[in-house]
Scaffold this motif. Structure first.
Motif, PDB file in Angstrom:
ATOM      1  N   SER A 270       0.978  -1.137  -0.210  1.00 22.77           N
ATOM      2  CA  SER A 270       0.015  -0.057   0.089  1.00 22.77           C
ATOM      3  C   SER A 270       0.832   1.277   0.136  1.00 22.77           C
ATOM      4  O   SER A 270       0.640   2.183  -0.635  1.00 22.77           O
ATOM      5  N   VAL A 271       1.968   1.415   0.666  1.00 23.14           N
ATOM      6  CA  VAL A 271       2.990   2.419   0.673  1.00 23.14           C
ATOM      7  C   VAL A 271       3.280   2.810  -0.982  1.00 23.14           C
ATOM      8  O   VAL A 271       3.351   3.565  -1.309  1.00 23.14           O
ATOM      9  N   ARG A 272       3.823   1.544  -1.555  1.00 26.82           N
ATOM     10  CA  ARG A 272       3.995   1.942  -3.004  1.00 26.82           C
ATOM     11  C   ARG A 272       2.923   2.652  -3.922  1.00 26.82           C
ATOM     12  O   ARG A 272       3.259   3.331  -4.546  1.00 26.82           O
ATOM     13  N   PHE A 273       1.802   1.969  -3.577  1.00 26.88           N
ATOM     14  CA  PHE A 273       0.426   2.539  -4.171  1.00 26.88           C
ATOM     15  C   PHE A 273       0.388   4.084  -3.849  1.00 26.88           C
ATOM     16  O   PHE A 273       0.098   4.976  -4.747  1.00 26.88           O
ATOM     17  N   LEU A 274       0.340   4.292  -2.561  1.00 28.98           N
ATOM     18  CA  LEU A 274       0.443   5.512  -2.076  1.00 28.98           C
ATOM     19  C   LEU A 274       1.377   6.681  -2.342  1.00 28.98           C
ATOM     20  O   LEU A 274       0.926   7.815  -2.822  1.00 28.98           O
ATOM     21  N   LYS A 275       2.501   6.307  -2.629  1.00 23.23           N
ATOM     22  CA  LYS A 275       3.691   7.078  -3.003  1.00 23.23           C
ATOM     23  C   LYS A 275       3.349   7.549  -4.561  1.00 23.23           C
ATOM     24  O   LYS A 275       3.785   8.632  -5.015  1.00 23.23           O
ATOM     25  N   GLU A 276       2.920   6.372  -5.170  1.00 24.19           N
ATOM     26  CA  GLU A 276       2.551   6.697  -6.659  1.00 24.19           C
ATOM     27  C   GLU A 276       1.356   7.522  -7.196  1.00 24.19           C
ATOM     28  O   GLU A 276       1.428   8.627  -7.902  1.00 24.19           O
ATOM     29  N   TYR A 277       0.424   7.285  -6.260  1.00 19.32           N
ATOM     30  CA  TYR A 277      -0.982   7.904  -6.814  1.00 19.32           C
ATOM     31  C   TYR A 277      -1.375   9.067  -5.737  1.00 19.32           C
ATOM     32  O   TYR A 277      -2.347   9.632  -5.756  1.00 19.32           O
ATOM     33  N   GLY A 278      -0.682   9.144  -4.632  1.00 19.62           N
ATOM     34  CA  GLY A 278      -1.201  10.088  -3.467  1.00 19.62           C
ATOM     35  C   GLY A 278      -0.302  11.168  -3.623  1.00 19.62           C
ATOM     36  O   GLY A 278       0.321  11.314  -4.485  1.00 19.62           O
ATOM     37  N   GLY A 279      -0.470  12.089  -2.814  1.00 24.26           N
ATOM     38  CA  GLY A 279      -0.027  13.376  -2.458  1.00 24.26           C
ATOM     39  C   GLY A 279       0.932  13.478  -1.513  1.00 24.26           C
ATOM     40  O   GLY A 279       1.363  12.823  -0.661  1.00 24.26           O
ATOM     41  N   ASP A 280       1.062  15.039  -0.958  1.00 18.27           N
ATOM     42  CA  ASP A 280       1.956  15.479   0.228  1.00 18.27           C
ATOM     43  C   ASP A 280       1.257  15.328   1.639  1.00 18.27           C
ATOM     44  O   ASP A 280       1.787  15.273   2.465  1.00 18.27           O
ATOM     45  N   ASN A 281       0.015  14.599   1.528  1.00 22.71           N
ATOM     46  CA  ASN A 281      -0.779  14.188   2.602  1.00 22.71           C
ATOM     47  C   ASN A 281      -0.771  13.133   3.144  1.00 22.71           C
ATOM     48  O   ASN A 281      -1.665  12.232   3.977  1.00 22.71           O
ATOM     49  N   VAL A 282       0.062  12.230   2.462  1.00 22.64           N
ATOM     50  CA  VAL A 282       0.304  10.885   2.742  1.00 22.64           C
ATOM     51  C   VAL A 282       1.463  10.592   3.623  1.00 22.64           C
ATOM     52  O   VAL A 282       2.609  11.351   3.449  1.00 22.64           O
ATOM     53  N   TYR A 283       1.210   9.933   4.893  1.00 25.05           N
ATOM     54  CA  TYR A 283       2.396  10.081   5.909  1.00 25.05           C
ATOM     55  C   TYR A 283       2.435   8.430   6.303  1.00 25.05           C
ATOM     56  O   TYR A 283       1.702   7.671   6.430  1.00 25.05           O
ATOM     57  N   ILE A 284       3.928   8.126   6.362  1.00 28.11           N
ATOM     58  CA  ILE A 284       4.200   6.841   6.521  1.00 28.11           C
ATOM     59  C   ILE A 284       4.950   6.724   8.158  1.00 28.11           C
ATOM     60  O   ILE A 284       6.059   7.457   8.118  1.00 28.11           O
ATOM     61  N   LEU A 285       4.399   5.816   8.770  1.00 26.07           N
ATOM     62  CA  LEU A 285       4.985   5.595  10.244  1.00 26.07           C
ATOM     63  C   LEU A 285       5.680   4.099  10.204  1.00 26.07           C
ATOM     64  O   LEU A 285       4.346   3.341  10.391  1.00 26.07           O
ATOM     65  N   ASP A 286       6.756   4.007  10.177  1.00 25.80           N
ATOM     66  CA  ASP A 286       7.409   2.676  10.267  1.00 25.80           C
ATOM     67  C   ASP A 286       7.671   2.204  11.600  1.00 25.80           C
ATOM     68  O   ASP A 286       8.804   2.918  11.914  1.00 25.80           O
ATOM     69  N   ALA A 287       7.340   1.018  11.710  1.00 27.27           N
ATOM     70  CA  ALA A 287       7.910   0.133  13.067  1.00 27.27           C
ATOM     71  C   ALA A 287       9.302   0.259  13.323  1.00 27.27           C
ATOM     72  O   ALA A 287      10.083   0.199  14.294  1.00 27.27           O
ATOM     73  N   LYS A 288      10.068   0.030  12.033  1.00 24.38           N
ATOM     74  CA  LYS A 288      11.333  -0.102  12.064  1.00 24.38           C
ATOM     75  C   LYS A 288      12.118   1.194  12.431  1.00 24.38           C
ATOM     76  O   LYS A 288      13.175   1.061  13.041  1.00 24.38           O
ATOM     77  N   GLU A 289      11.613   2.179  12.382  1.00 22.55           N
ATOM     78  CA  GLU A 289      11.878   3.501  12.605  1.00 22.55           C
ATOM     79  C   GLU A 289      11.555   3.901  13.916  1.00 22.55           C
ATOM     80  O   GLU A 289      12.012   5.089  14.384  1.00 22.55           O
ATOM     81  N   ILE A 290      10.740   3.283  14.721  1.00 25.21           N
ATOM     82  CA  ILE A 290      10.518   3.645  15.880  1.00 25.21           C
ATOM     83  C   ILE A 290      10.912   2.688  17.078  1.00 25.21           C
ATOM     84  O   ILE A 290      10.242   2.672  18.287  1.00 25.21           O
ATOM     85  N   GLY A 291      11.782   1.774  16.853  1.00 28.26           N
ATOM     86  CA  GLY A 291      12.161   0.872  17.738  1.00 28.26           C
ATOM     87  C   GLY A 291      11.966  -0.496  18.017  1.00 28.26           C
ATOM     88  O   GLY A 291      12.652  -1.206  18.678  1.00 28.26           O
ATOM     89  N   LEU A 292      11.216  -0.785  17.117  1.00 33.49           N
ATOM     90  CA  LEU A 292      10.845  -2.508  17.170  1.00 33.49           C
ATOM     91  C   LEU A 292      12.004  -3.280  16.891  1.00 33.49           C
ATOM     92  O   LEU A 292      11.734  -4.416  17.354  1.00 33.49           O
TER      93      LEU A 292
END
Length: 339
Positions: A270-292
């Motif tokens: 879904s991230v790949r799709f959001l980045k291709e067809y979405g805009g600046d209001n798409v936000y990604i919060l990745d568990a790998k980047e918050i300490g998991l």
């Protein structure tokens, strides 16, 4: 006889307290306990998702199901009886949750109350475990209702089917608060930028899957809708391409949680799709980047909710509240009208 236990009873080790509760339930049951039902309303209901996810992925002979309180009252499952453990959660004794506990007990279940303040719920239950609200900055992450319920799930599986990584998982709970505190610092400036971009966007779609779906659900219904009165549909990343993705355009606000674990590829899709067809209001919060990734790979999957939920509530929701200049303590109907 009712049994009240708090983490202070066992030298500050909530793991020991939970183990004692489960041991007592099995000892005092006339039949072998082989089922658990998790019951709550709103955030208390969503907070059980981590426990339910763990049970369905690890239990073989032990069954598990979660219910929102009023549905349990109106249509309790036929199997509930002396072989059932009912874990019922409410901070201060929500009316329908107290009634659900009463129904579970009348059917013969062993009732454990997870609570913040004593209420009718703690009077009904056979066992009581006090937890700390994740919404309070001083609360310990391992003492949240989600953490305690997940510990219970792990104890139940270990006692019945066996859980090879039990000790690894129990040790991981000693690290979650430090991970959360560190993540507050790294995400606060990011949340402020997200809030500024999305302050005028309605609705705000929230996506997540697998072990993170419960955190996505709570972020939508409790944080964004209840506290800020902004519409916020929740969608499982695995279901996104079966209808909801048709709402996406360059202006759509989407908040995507990316979990660690077996369903991560669904989030990445879904991230790949959001980045291709979405805009600046798409936000990604990745568990790998918050300490998991700091937790052992054998158990980290089950801790997604425990880290995501307080970060979403205490960092992202608060940032949006400040940006739209609306107190998250205000309500339109709750506590104000008869419902």
């Amino acid at each position: 006889m009712q049994l009240y236990l708090t983490w202070e009873d066992n030298m500050n080790k909530i793991q020991t307290t939970v183990g004692s509760i489960i041991q007592r339930v099995f000892k005092e049951s006339n039949e072998s306990v082989r089922r658990v039902v998790w019951i709550g309303a709103g955030g208390s209901f969503g907070g059980f998702y981590a426990a339910q996810y763990f049970m369905t992925r690890n239990a073989v002979t032990f069954s598990s199901e979660m219910f929102t309180s009023n549905e349990f009252v109106m249509a309790p499952p036929a199997y509930v009886g002396d072989d059932t453990l009912a874990v019922v959660c409410s901070m201060r004794g929500t009316k329908e949750t107290c009634e659900a506990a009463r129904v579970a007990k009348s059917l013969g279940a062993h009732v454990v109350a997870l609570y913040v303040d004593p209420s009718e719920l703690t009077e009904i239950a056979d066992y009581q475990v006090k937890y700390e609200s994740l919404a309070l900055d001083e609360s310990k992450t391992e003492l949240s209702n989600t953490s305690i319920a997940l510990m219970m799930a792990m104890e139940l599986v270990d006692r019945t089917d066996g859980y090879a990584d039990h000790d690894v998982a129990m040790s991981a709970f000693d690290n979650v608060d430090a991970i959360y505190r560190r993540t507050v610092g790294t995400t606060t400036p990011l949340a402020q930028k997200w809030a500024e971009k999305n302050k005028m966007r309605k609705p705000i779609y929230v996506l997540g899957s697998g072990p993170a779906y419960g955190a996505a659900y709570i972020f939508s219904i409790c944080n964004i809708e209840e506290m800020l009165q902004i519409s916020s549909p929740t969608t499982n990343s695995c279901e996104y391409f079966h209808g909801p993705f048709e709402t996406l355009d360059k202006t759509t606000s989407v908040f995507q949680l990316v979990s660690v674990g077996r369903t991560r590829p669904a989030d990445e899709r879904s991230v790949r799709f959001l980045k291709e067809y979405g805009g600046d209001n798409v936000y990604i919060l990745d568990a790998k980047e918050i300490g998991l990734n700091d937790l052992d790979d054998r158990v980290s999957e089950y801790f997604n909710h425990i880290i995501f939920a307080p970060i979403l509530n205490n960092v992202y929701m608060r940032a949006l509240s400040a940006e739209i200049q609306k107190s998250f303590l205000t309500r339109r109907y709750m506590w104000k009208v008869n419902y």
